[in-house]
Design a protein around this motif. Sequence first.
Motif, PDB file in Angstrom:
ATOM      1  N   THR A  63       0.832  -1.212   0.000  1.00 17.32           N
ATOM      2  CA  THR A  63       0.000   0.000   0.000  1.00 17.32           C
ATOM      3  C   THR A  63       0.862   1.256   0.000  1.00 17.32           C
ATOM      4  O   THR A  63       0.495   2.247  -0.640  1.00 17.32           O
ATOM      5  N   ALA A  64       2.001   1.234   0.677  1.00 11.66           N
ATOM      6  CA  ALA A  64       2.896   2.395   0.668  1.00 11.66           C
ATOM      7  C   ALA A  64       3.420   2.640  -0.746  1.00 11.66           C
ATOM      8  O   ALA A  64       3.474   3.790  -1.210  1.00 11.66           O
ATOM      9  N   PHE A  65       3.790   1.575  -1.460  1.00 15.32           N
ATOM     10  CA  PHE A  65       4.256   1.710  -2.841  1.00 15.32           C
ATOM     11  C   PHE A  65       3.139   2.282  -3.719  1.00 15.32           C
ATOM     12  O   PHE A  65       3.389   3.137  -4.575  1.00 15.32           O
ATOM     13  N   CYS A  66       1.934   1.786  -3.526  1.00 11.80           N
ATOM     14  CA  CYS A  66       0.791   2.276  -4.314  1.00 11.80           C
ATOM     15  C   CYS A  66       0.567   3.770  -4.062  1.00 11.80           C
ATOM     16  O   CYS A  66       0.341   4.534  -5.006  1.00 11.80           O
ATOM     17  N   ARG A  67       0.619   4.186  -2.824  1.00 11.05           N
ATOM     18  CA  ARG A  67       0.423   5.611  -2.503  1.00 11.05           C
ATOM     19  C   ARG A  67       1.522   6.478  -3.130  1.00 11.05           C
ATOM     20  O   ARG A  67       1.242   7.553  -3.652  1.00 11.05           O
ATOM     21  N   GLN A  68       2.749   6.018  -3.082  1.00 11.97           N
ATOM     22  CA  GLN A  68       3.868   6.786  -3.640  1.00 11.97           C
ATOM     23  C   GLN A  68       3.781   6.932  -5.156  1.00 11.97           C
ATOM     24  O   GLN A  68       4.241   7.922  -5.716  1.00 11.97           O
ATOM     25  N   ASN A  69       3.160   5.954  -5.815  1.00 14.00           N
ATOM     26  CA  ASN A  69       3.130   5.946  -7.276  1.00 14.00           C
ATOM     27  C   ASN A  69       1.754   6.208  -7.865  1.00 14.00           C
ATOM     28  O   ASN A  69       1.550   6.010  -9.068  1.00 14.00           O
ATOM     29  N   GLY A  70       0.816   6.654  -7.034  1.00 12.02           N
ATOM     30  CA  GLY A  70      -0.510   7.025  -7.534  1.00 12.02           C
ATOM     31  C   GLY A  70      -1.398   5.868  -7.936  1.00 12.02           C
ATOM     32  O   GLY A  70      -2.317   6.042  -8.736  1.00 12.02           O
ATOM     33  N   LEU A  71      -1.153   4.707  -7.381  1.00 18.56           N
ATOM     34  CA  LEU A  71      -1.995   3.536  -7.654  1.00 18.56           C
ATOM     35  C   LEU A  71      -3.096   3.442  -6.605  1.00 18.56           C
ATOM     36  O   LEU A  71      -2.906   3.857  -5.455  1.00 18.56           O
ATOM     37  N   PRO A  72      -4.246   2.889  -6.963  1.00 12.98           N
ATOM     38  CA  PRO A  72      -5.294   2.684  -5.963  1.00 12.98           C
ATOM     39  C   PRO A  72      -4.821   1.729  -4.869  1.00 12.98           C
ATOM     40  O   PRO A  72      -4.121   0.753  -5.147  1.00 12.98           O
ATOM     41  N   VAL A  73      -5.190   2.011  -3.626  1.00  8.92           N
ATOM     42  CA  VAL A  73      -4.753   1.183  -2.497  1.00  8.92           C
ATOM     43  C   VAL A  73      -5.849   0.250  -2.000  1.00  8.92           C
ATOM     44  O   VAL A  73      -5.652  -0.458  -1.023  1.00  8.92           O
ATOM     45  N   SER A  74      -6.983   0.232  -2.662  1.00  8.00           N
ATOM     46  CA  SER A  74      -8.077  -0.635  -2.218  1.00  8.00           C
ATOM     47  C   SER A  74      -7.832  -2.067  -2.661  1.00  8.00           C
ATOM     48  O   SER A  74      -7.101  -2.330  -3.612  1.00  8.00           O
ATOM     49  N   GLY A  75      -8.433  -2.992  -1.963  1.00  3.53           N
ATOM     50  CA  GLY A  75      -8.334  -4.406  -2.312  1.00  3.53           C
ATOM     51  C   GLY A  75      -7.435  -5.178  -1.373  1.00  3.53           C
ATOM     52  O   GLY A  75      -6.762  -4.615  -0.508  1.00  3.53           O
ATOM     53  N   GLY A  76      -7.413  -6.456  -1.574  1.00  5.80           N
ATOM     54  CA  GLY A  76      -6.608  -7.354  -0.759  1.00  5.80           C
ATOM     55  C   GLY A  76      -5.177  -7.427  -1.269  1.00  5.80           C
ATOM     56  O   GLY A  76      -4.793  -6.783  -2.263  1.00  5.80           O
ATOM     57  N   LYS A  77      -4.398  -8.226  -0.610  1.00  6.03           N
ATOM     58  CA  LYS A  77      -2.976  -8.335  -0.941  1.00  6.03           C
ATOM     59  C   LYS A  77      -2.758  -8.889  -2.352  1.00  6.03           C
ATOM     60  O   LYS A  77      -1.899  -8.405  -3.098  1.00  6.03           O
ATOM     61  N   LEU A  78      -3.534  -9.878  -2.738  1.00  4.35           N
ATOM     62  CA  LEU A  78      -3.398 -10.440  -4.080  1.00  4.35           C
ATOM     63  C   LEU A  78      -3.724  -9.410  -5.158  1.00  4.35           C
ATOM     64  O   LEU A  78      -3.035  -9.318  -6.173  1.00  4.35           O
ATOM     65  N   GLU A  79      -4.777  -8.652  -4.926  1.00  2.00           N
ATOM     66  CA  GLU A  79      -5.162  -7.624  -5.887  1.00  2.00           C
ATOM     67  C   GLU A  79      -4.092  -6.533  -5.979  1.00  2.00           C
ATOM     68  O   GLU A  79      -3.753  -6.066  -7.076  1.00  2.00           O
ATOM     69  N   LEU A  80      -3.531  -6.137  -4.852  1.00  2.00           N
ATOM     70  CA  LEU A  80      -2.454  -5.150  -4.858  1.00  2.00           C
ATOM     71  C   LEU A  80      -1.222  -5.681  -5.585  1.00  2.00           C
ATOM     72  O   LEU A  80      -0.572  -4.964  -6.349  1.00  2.00           O
ATOM     73  N   THR A  81      -0.899  -6.954  -5.368  1.00  2.00           N
ATOM     74  CA  THR A  81       0.249  -7.569  -6.026  1.00  2.00           C
ATOM     75  C   THR A  81       0.077  -7.554  -7.540  1.00  2.00           C
ATOM     76  O   THR A  81       1.003  -7.204  -8.282  1.00  2.00           O
ATOM     77  N   GLU A  82      -1.120  -7.917  -8.008  1.00  2.00           N
ATOM     78  CA  GLU A  82      -1.398  -7.895  -9.453  1.00  2.00           C
ATOM     79  C   GLU A  82      -1.287  -6.479 -10.017  1.00  2.00           C
ATOM     80  O   GLU A  82      -0.726  -6.266 -11.093  1.00  2.00           O
ATOM     81  N   ARG A  83      -1.819  -5.519  -9.300  1.00  2.00           N
ATOM     82  CA  ARG A  83      -1.802  -4.127  -9.739  1.00  2.00           C
ATOM     83  C   ARG A  83      -0.370  -3.600  -9.831  1.00  2.00           C
ATOM     84  O   ARG A  83       0.004  -2.934 -10.802  1.00  2.00           O
ATOM     85  N   ILE A  84       0.449  -3.910  -8.831  1.00  2.00           N
ATOM     86  CA  ILE A  84       1.838  -3.445  -8.824  1.00  2.00           C
ATOM     87  C   ILE A  84       2.638  -4.133  -9.931  1.00  2.00           C
ATOM     88  O   ILE A  84       3.440  -3.499 -10.625  1.00  2.00           O
ATOM     89  N   ALA A  85       2.429  -5.442 -10.126  1.00  2.00           N
ATOM     90  CA  ALA A  85       3.149  -6.174 -11.178  1.00  2.00           C
ATOM     91  C   ALA A  85       2.813  -5.594 -12.551  1.00  2.00           C
ATOM     92  O   ALA A  85       3.709  -5.408 -13.394  1.00  2.00           O
TER      93      ALA A  85
END
Length: 111
Positions: free
Chosen positions: A27-49
């Motif tokens: 979530t910290a990476f998402c906030r720093q790069n303007g990505l949505p922070v909602s969702g579970g860990k798997l969803e965040l992992t997919e979004r970051i990848a």
Amino acid sequence: MSERPDLDKSLDSKTFRSYYYLKEELTAFCRQNGLPVSGGKLELTERIACFLDTGRVTAPAARSRPGKRGKAPLQRRWPSSRILSAPKGTGPFSRRRSAAGFPLTWLSRSG
């Protein structure tokens, strides 16, 4: 085993997926790069990848809660008067005769 790299834009998705990151780090990476922070860990992992591979920001997947939409409001099936009282003379202690044929009035006599 090699030391885990810091999560930043320079990583490729294959390297990112080969290490374990806490959800707080994701979530910290998402906030720093303007990505949505909602969702579970798997969803965040997919979004970051996806972001690490393409540089694009993907929107979170829309989820619907089962059973919440299209459900009719609760309604009574029977009028409350039917539930709370029986018609006169049909109750178990009516003045008619019991199942054995005895008048029920004799049960109330003291004697």
